[in-house]
Every structure is written in C-alpha cells, then in structure tokens.
Design a protein around this motif. Structure first.
Motif, mmCIF file in Angstrom:
data_model
loop_
_atom_site.group_PDB
_atom_site.id
_atom_site.type_symbol
_atom_site.label_atom_id
_atom_site.label_comp_id
_atom_site.label_asym_id
_atom_site.label_seq_id
_atom_site.Cartn_x
_atom_site.Cartn_y
_atom_site.Cartn_z
ATOM 1 N N TYR A 132 0.808 -1.218 0.000
ATOM 2 C CA TYR A 132 0.000 0.000 0.000
ATOM 3 C C TYR A 132 0.844 1.272 0.000
ATOM 4 O O TYR A 132 0.446 2.286 -0.597
ATOM 5 C CB TYR A 132 -0.971 -0.010 1.186
ATOM 6 C CG TYR A 132 -0.329 0.140 2.544
ATOM 7 C CD1 TYR A 132 -0.130 1.384 3.121
ATOM 8 C CD2 TYR A 132 0.056 -0.983 3.278
ATOM 9 C CE1 TYR A 132 0.453 1.521 4.375
ATOM 10 C CE2 TYR A 132 0.636 -0.863 4.529
ATOM 11 C CZ TYR A 132 0.837 0.384 5.071
ATOM 12 O OH TYR A 132 1.421 0.518 6.307
ATOM 13 N N ILE A 160 0.384 4.075 -2.816
ATOM 14 C CA ILE A 160 -0.059 5.432 -2.450
ATOM 15 C C ILE A 160 0.919 6.475 -2.971
ATOM 16 O O ILE A 160 0.511 7.501 -3.531
ATOM 17 C CB ILE A 160 -0.228 5.545 -0.929
ATOM 18 C CG1 ILE A 160 -1.442 4.730 -0.470
ATOM 19 C CG2 ILE A 160 -0.381 7.009 -0.500
ATOM 20 C CD1 ILE A 160 -1.567 4.595 1.027
ATOM 21 N N ARG A 196 0.388 6.834 -6.645
ATOM 22 C CA ARG A 196 -0.906 7.450 -6.939
ATOM 23 C C ARG A 196 -0.874 8.953 -6.687
ATOM 24 O O ARG A 196 -1.482 9.726 -7.447
ATOM 25 C CB ARG A 196 -2.001 6.792 -6.098
ATOM 26 C CG ARG A 196 -3.400 7.308 -6.408
ATOM 27 C CD ARG A 196 -4.462 6.567 -5.624
ATOM 28 N NE ARG A 196 -4.430 5.129 -5.868
ATOM 29 C CZ ARG A 196 -5.301 4.283 -5.368
ATOM 30 N NH1 ARG A 196 -6.277 4.718 -4.576
ATOM 31 N NH2 ARG A 196 -5.212 2.987 -5.629
ATOM 32 N N LEU A 197 -0.186 9.379 -5.636
ATOM 33 C CA LEU A 197 -0.148 10.799 -5.285
ATOM 34 C C LEU A 197 1.004 11.543 -5.964
ATOM 35 O O LEU A 197 1.185 12.745 -5.732
ATOM 36 C CB LEU A 197 -0.041 10.963 -3.766
ATOM 37 C CG LEU A 197 -1.219 10.425 -2.954
ATOM 38 C CD1 LEU A 197 -1.005 10.689 -1.465
ATOM 39 C CD2 LEU A 197 -2.534 11.045 -3.402
ATOM 40 N N HIS A 255 8.505 7.866 -2.233
ATOM 41 C CA HIS A 255 7.989 7.063 -1.123
ATOM 42 C C HIS A 255 9.066 6.132 -0.605
ATOM 43 O O HIS A 255 9.922 5.654 -1.350
ATOM 44 C CB HIS A 255 6.771 6.252 -1.576
ATOM 45 C CG HIS A 255 6.918 5.634 -2.944
ATOM 46 N ND1 HIS A 255 7.543 4.433 -3.155
ATOM 47 C CD2 HIS A 255 6.549 6.084 -4.168
ATOM 48 C CE1 HIS A 255 7.525 4.139 -4.456
ATOM 49 N NE2 HIS A 255 6.947 5.144 -5.104
ATOM 50 N N HIS A 304 -4.118 -4.668 -0.556
ATOM 51 C CA HIS A 304 -3.254 -3.476 -0.544
ATOM 52 C C HIS A 304 -3.849 -2.364 -1.402
ATOM 53 O O HIS A 304 -3.750 -1.183 -1.047
ATOM 54 C CB HIS A 304 -1.848 -3.837 -1.006
ATOM 55 C CG HIS A 304 -0.998 -4.429 0.080
ATOM 56 N ND1 HIS A 304 -0.370 -3.676 1.029
ATOM 57 C CD2 HIS A 304 -0.714 -5.734 0.375
ATOM 58 C CE1 HIS A 304 0.301 -4.463 1.861
ATOM 59 N NE2 HIS A 304 0.105 -5.719 1.488
ATOM 60 N N ARG A 305 -4.482 -2.744 -2.513
ATOM 61 C CA ARG A 305 -5.156 -1.714 -3.322
ATOM 62 C C ARG A 305 -6.314 -1.095 -2.546
ATOM 63 O O ARG A 305 -6.558 0.119 -2.638
ATOM 64 C CB ARG A 305 -5.637 -2.307 -4.641
ATOM 65 C CG ARG A 305 -4.520 -2.684 -5.601
ATOM 66 C CD ARG A 305 -5.049 -2.938 -7.005
ATOM 67 N NE ARG A 305 -5.985 -4.058 -7.062
ATOM 68 C CZ ARG A 305 -5.636 -5.319 -7.279
ATOM 69 N NH1 ARG A 305 -4.353 -5.631 -7.465
ATOM 70 N NH2 ARG A 305 -6.545 -6.267 -7.327
ATOM 71 N N ALA A 351 -4.871 1.367 -0.104
ATOM 72 C CA ALA A 351 -4.463 2.580 -0.819
ATOM 73 C C ALA A 351 -5.685 3.425 -1.181
ATOM 74 O O ALA A 351 -5.637 4.662 -1.095
ATOM 75 C CB ALA A 351 -3.675 2.213 -2.074
ATOM 76 N N ASP A 352 -6.772 2.782 -1.572
ATOM 77 C CA ASP A 352 -7.986 3.527 -1.918
ATOM 78 C C ASP A 352 -8.498 4.335 -0.730
ATOM 79 O O ASP A 352 -9.004 5.454 -0.901
ATOM 80 C CB ASP A 352 -9.088 2.562 -2.381
ATOM 81 C CG ASP A 352 -8.813 1.960 -3.743
ATOM 82 O OD1 ASP A 352 -7.978 2.525 -4.479
ATOM 83 O OD2 ASP A 352 -9.422 0.919 -4.072
ATOM 84 N N LEU A 372 -6.581 5.148 2.182
ATOM 85 C CA LEU A 372 -5.590 5.979 2.855
ATOM 86 C C LEU A 372 -5.089 7.142 1.986
ATOM 87 O O LEU A 372 -4.823 8.232 2.505
ATOM 88 C CB LEU A 372 -4.406 5.110 3.295
ATOM 89 C CG LEU A 372 -3.310 5.778 4.128
ATOM 90 C CD1 LEU A 372 -3.891 6.468 5.361
ATOM 91 C CD2 LEU A 372 -2.250 4.740 4.534
ATOM 92 N N ALA A 373 -4.977 6.925 0.693
ATOM 93 C CA ALA A 373 -4.438 7.987 -0.174
ATOM 94 C C ALA A 373 -5.232 9.290 -0.066
ATOM 95 O O ALA A 373 -4.631 10.368 0.056
ATOM 96 C CB ALA A 373 -4.382 7.511 -1.628
ATOM 97 N N SER A 389 -3.696 12.853 1.096
ATOM 98 C CA SER A 389 -3.792 13.956 0.128
ATOM 99 C C SER A 389 -4.495 15.163 0.722
ATOM 100 O O SER A 389 -4.095 16.311 0.495
ATOM 101 C CB SER A 389 -4.529 13.480 -1.127
ATOM 102 O OG SER A 389 -4.634 14.516 -2.071
#
Length: 663
Positions: A497, A501, A504-505, A509, A647-648, A651-652, A654-655, A659
């Motif tokens: 994750y 993330i 994605r952002l 990382h 994990h996806r 991420a959905d 937490l991201a 953000s």
C-alpha cells in the motif's frame, strides 16, 4: 526542434525601470522531459512549475513571491505562451535564452509570444518587479502543456539588506550581486533581503536574525524549510545596524545565533559571512565566525571585501549602494570564493562517469548506504529505488551477484529480472534516440531471501550521458512490519500500500519496514521500530541515518500487530509509541504524521492515547486513522497479510486522507 523560453523580472520596489529589452547572461533552464511525460496544465498548482524562493502557494489560484528575487520556471510544448496576472504588474520576459523584455504595468492575460515560436519544447522563467505581484497561471496552445524543467541541483541563498536586493539599480534584483553570483555559478538563487533591514531587531529596524526564518519579509508565519535546502548561504548584514544603536556585543551575539540557526536549518550548506562594503562590525562578524568554527562548524567562512569596489565609480550614491557595474564586480569577486568552497564536491562529481553510483544525476530514494563503498551502493529497508535520466538508445545495469530486481523505462511497466547478475541488458530492443528515464528497485533482502542488492552503475551508449530526472516535490515515508513491506503480495514492496499510495499521489515514497518488526523493544530480539527507526540498517544499531539526506512531507506508522503475544503491556506500548512520534517529529519537523489503527485492531486505545498526548503537547500535525472495516476476507492471503487486492483497498482508503492533509 528544441527551443527554450525564459521569463523573469524584478522584485517589488525601485525607482527606475527599463522600457526595452536587455540581454541577460548566465545559466538558462533547459528542458529535460521525455516524450512520454505527462503534460501539466500551467495552473498555479501544476507540479511541472518549479518555484524558486519563498512563494506562498496556499490559495491554489494565485502564487505570491515573497522577499525579493523569487522566480518560477517550467518547460512547455506548443508555439505560444501567455501569463495570467491580476492587477497592474511589472516583470521581465525572455524567450529562448534571448534578450529579456520588460513588461510595464501589464494586467490580465499577457502574451509573451506575439510572434509564435517554432513547434517544439520550450522553457520559461518568470520573476516580478513591482505592482500586484501574483502569478495566476499560464495559457498554452490547445493540446499543449507543461513538462518538468531541468533545474540546477544546487541553490545559493543570499541574506541581506538593500545592497543584496539591488536597490537603486535599474533592474533591482536582477542587477544585484546576489542574482549575478547565482547565475555565474549556474545555481538556483534566492535573495532573503529588503531595504532598511538590520541584523538585530532594534529601534524600529527589522532584524533578519529572526525574520530570516519567516515566509515573508513582514509577518510571523514560519517558512517551511522542507521546500528546499540551500547548498550555500551568503550573509551581508551590518550596514544598517549602526544607525539603530546596536552595540558590538549585541551584534556579535545576534550574528553567532544566526549562523547557528541557519546551520540547524541547512545542515550541509557552506556559510559565508561577508564583510560589509562600509566595513561595519568587522571585528564582531569575524568573532561570530570564529565562535562557530570553535564549536566544530568548519563550513563557515569570513569573506574580506576590502578593495572590491572603488569609490566614485562603483556606487550609485554615498550610502554604499553599488551601481550595476559595482554589483558585477562584487559578483566577480564573490563567485570564485563560493565555487572554491563548493569545488571539492563539484570536482569530485565532475570526475564521476555518467551512470556511476556517485553520478549526481542518479537519484537514490530510501535509505541507501553511499559511504561504505564508492563503487557499490546498498539499499536498506524495503521499497528503496534508484532513478535517473539518460540519453542514447540502450542502458545496461551493472550487478555483482544474483538479485531479483524490477526495472522500468520511460514510465512504462516494470520488467522483472530473476536472479540477475553481471551486466544486465535492460533494452534488448534499442529505444528511439533521445532522452529516457530509468527506475530500478531490488527485491527486499530479509528473512529467507538473501540476494546481492547493490547498485554498481549503468553502462550507456558511447557518447551518451545522464541527466537529472523529473523529481516529485513531496515524499511520504511508511513505517511498519511485514504488512508495510508487502509480504505475500505479487511484487513485495512494489505492490504494498505504501508504494501504491506514493505512485498514486505523485510523491516519492519510502518503506521503513521489515517483516516481524514490532514497536516495543523486548528481550526476544524481535526488531523494535521505536529503536531502529533512526538507523541506516534495520539489522544494525549503527550507524544512524542522516536525515538531512531527505525530508518527508508525510509519515504513516502502522505498528502493533507483532507486539501482541510478547508480553508487551499497554503502558509499554503507549510509551514506546509516544517516543516514536517524538523521534519522527525531530527527524521531520514539518511532516504530517498518521498513526494507523492496525488492521487487526491491536493496541488501539494506546495508539490513540499516544496521538492525543502529542496533540495536547502542541504537535497539531499528528492524526489517528481508524481502519475499521477497510479489509474484507477475500483481501487477505492469510489471517494477517493483505493480498494484492487488499493493498489496493488500503491505498484507496488511505491515499485521500494523506492527500487532504498535504493539500
């Protein structure tokens, strides 16, 4: 065809202005994006726009350059560019490295290319002179967009008064020795300076001993020093203090304190204390430098300016303000001194072959050991990666012994190389000629896996070279155990994750995590993150990690799953969590810290209590994240570890939380 556009101007104030074009000498920004790079839209928040100086970007629609000499730069495609301004403003604009044109009192959407440019790639630099100094974005051709510019790696900051601001010259900041020195050295440059300012705040004079640390030349809002790190700082203060009753003792104490505080802010910068042109407080300035040297700070130097300028020919007035010729002479004397101090590192870097581990264009994200060996850099912890830009058509990776790795070129899907060793050809089908980017990461070396994770450099085409790749402006660090590592997922750290993330952002990382890690240090030898967070290597108590290597903008902590069953009491867990929060805050003064509820709901009250204690103690940038219900049964590979789908799902969830806090 490749072309460039340059736009810049002057800081607020000044009695005169040019009404015609004037040539600017110095380094100009060259475009370094490759064809597959995502185009930006030219808005204030466009990540492809690089702001140099202390810009206020908080509104999202109007960027305000604080202090003097701030500028922005970007690259763009198409044939035209326009800049949006609010009310009447003055600035300079230059196209393709040519003469800069002065725009006086313009407003609205200002066309910087009345004669369209050839199709191709261009670069842009803008700095405002006076008026309503806000940048509201760019207008580009339909289908065109911005790309990340190639910017100098080093930055030099100048601290001073009207002399450093370029007062009384035609172009103010652009005519000052500070701007000229920065350009001559090929470095980014900032001018934390304003007319009338002193070192010591006394008798109505603003003191830069304290105001230096603020976002603007007026006001109390602290500047976020994670936005940039200076390689060199030049201080030219004392000219105005004499008229405000500042004693020698007061001046020396304030100068010593400023040098100390700047060192804390810029741990690796070379500091220069310049003798004022009017030779005021010379003894006290030298004493402040000596005090810092005696305290062990060898990177502080006194600069004697005796004889640099000539009365009657190099000054605008009798109050010590150089004219344009005087500023040029000043820069001509100062630049070699700065270069000499930075020269050892610069010479060493220049001698490094393109693609070698020490090549400054090769960027290492995560905790890499770059000191034990100059020929083989070792990544520690999970999720570390190396990234660079390169020219030519092929690239090969030099490995020592066998290691599993992933390599992605030009932002495309990563290719898995199983048990790779020797010189690994990453381009069996040659690429098109041009600029390309490369990212490599190694399988996590931990537990039963013991591959040889070292980076020994790249082999490029004959005549090819490297360049600095587009680099995200933010970094997110994830602290945890096997879940944060990505254990049981298809690509380990890459499908965890934290990695998802960050990608994605659009942020760099790091995963400071290892399988089996716990929070609390107990007698069973299980690794304690409360103890090992500050270390280079998760499995060694020395050396400490050098936190000046990077600064995180956000830190996510996911610990407690492995502390159950080890005799850890609630009080021990809460105390260790509070200690870890303090260590993270000390390492990253400006980061937002997220304390996750473990996905199995362990030590939840203690985690919340540690967060509440930090907030009550004055740390407003710490949040508890409730993860209840985030994972379904089919999103686990066993009773503990999420699979790829899990994990996806994390991420959905937490991201967006991260953000929202980072804006």
């Amino acid at each position: 065809m490749t072309t460039s556009v340059t736009v810049w101007g002057l800081a607020p104030g000044g009695p005169r202005a040019h009404a015609a074009a004037h040539a600017i000498q110095g380094a100009h920004v060259a475009q370094a994006a490759h064809a597959t790079q995502t185009l930006g839209n030219g808005s204030v928040t466009d990540p492809n726009i690089s702001y140099v100086g202390r810009w206020d970007l908080s509104s999202g629609t109007a960027a305000v350059p604080n202090w003097t000499g701030g500028y922005l730069q970007t690259a763009f495609t198409g044939t035209t560019v326009k800049v949006k301004v609010r009310d009447a403003v003055n600035f300079y604009a230059g196209v393709d490295g040519g003469a800069d044109v002065f725009y006086a009192g313009v407003r609205g959407t200002v066309d910087l290319t009345p004669r369209p440019l050839p199709q191709g790639n261009h670069t842009l630099r803008i700095s405002y002179r006076s008026g309503d100094t806000v940048f509201q974005g760019l207008v580009l051709d339909p289908g065109a967009g911005t790309t990340a510019p190639q910017v100098p790696a080093k930055l030099i900051e100048f601290v001073g008064d009207s002399i450093t601001a370029g007062a009384l010259t035609d172009r103010l900041a652009l005519d000052s020795y500070a701007w000229k020195t920065g350009e001559q050295l090929g470095m980014r440059h900032t001018q934390i300076a304003r007319s009338g300012y002193c070192l010591v705040g006394k008798d109505g004079c603003t003191g830069l001993a304290t105001q230096f640390f603020k976002t603007a030349s007026t006001g109390d809002r602290n500047w976020d020093f994670s936005r940039y790190q200076a390689s060199a700082v030049v201080i030219n203060l004392g000219t105005n203090d004499i008229g405000h009753g500042v004693t020698g003792a007061e001046f020396q104490a304030a100068y010593t304190g400023l040098l100390r505080d700047i060192r804390a802010t810029y741990p690796n910068a070379v500091l220069f204390a310049v003798q004022t042109l009017k030779k005021r407080y010379v003894t006290e300035t030298k004493a402040a430098v000596s005090a810092r040297n005696s305290a062990g700070d060898a990177k502080v130097s006194y600069v004697d300016t005796t004889g640099w300028l000539t009365d009657g020919t190099d000054y605008e007035d009798g109050n010590g303000h150089p004219n344009e010729s005087g500023h040029t002479k000043f820069a001509g004397r100062l630049a070699p001194i700065v270069a000499a101090k930075l020269g050892a590192a610069a010479t060493e870097a220049a001698a490094v072959a393109p693609g070698a581990p020490g090549d400054p264009n090769v960027k290492f994200t995560g905790r890499w050991d770059t000191k034990t060996s100059t020929t083989a850099y070792t990544p520690y912890w999970a999720g570390a990666y190396v990234r660079t830009g390169f020219t030519g058509r092929t690239v090969k990776l030099k490995q020592r012994d066998a290691i599993d790795l992933w390599a992605g070129i030009d932002g495309g899907p990563a290719t898995f190389y199983d048990e790779a060793k020797g010189t690994v050809n990453l381009t069996p089908t040659p690429l098109s000629a041009g600029n390309h980017t490369l990212q490599v990461n190694y399988q996590v070396v931990a537990g039963s896996y013991h591959g040889d994770a070292v980076f020994q450099g790249l082999a490029l085409d004959s005549g090819a070279t490297t360049f600095t790749p587009p680099t995200p402006k933010k970094l997110i660090e994830f602290i945890g155990d096997s879940i944060t590592v990505g254990t049981t997922t298809s690509q380990n750290a890459r499908t965890a994750y934290g990695w998802l993330i960050g990608e994605r952002l659009g942020a760099d990382h790091t995963q400071i995590a290892q399988g089996g890690a716990a929070l609390v240090d107990t007698a069973d030898d299980r690794m304690s993150l409360e103890q090992q967070f500050t270390k280079l290597n998760p499995n060694a108590i020395t050396p400490d990690w050098d936190f000046s290597r990077y600064q995180a903008n956000a830190v996510v902590i996911n610990l407690g799953t492995n502390d159950v069953g080890r005799g850890v009491t609630s009080a021990q867990f809460q105390a260790a969590y509070s200690s870890l929060l303090r260590k993270v805050r000390a390492a990253y003064p400006n980061a937002w810290i997220f304390a996750l509820e473990t996905f199995r709901g362990r030590f939840v009250p203690e985690t919340q209590a540690a967060v509440n204690a930090a907030v009550s103690g004055g740390d407003a940038k710490v949040s508890f994240v409730d993860t209840t219900g985030w994972l379904a049964a089919d999103e686990l590979s066993d009773s503990v570890h999420p699979n790829d789908k899990g994990h996806r799902a994390i991420a959905d969830r937490l991201a967006p939380i991260i953000s929202a806090k980072l804006g």
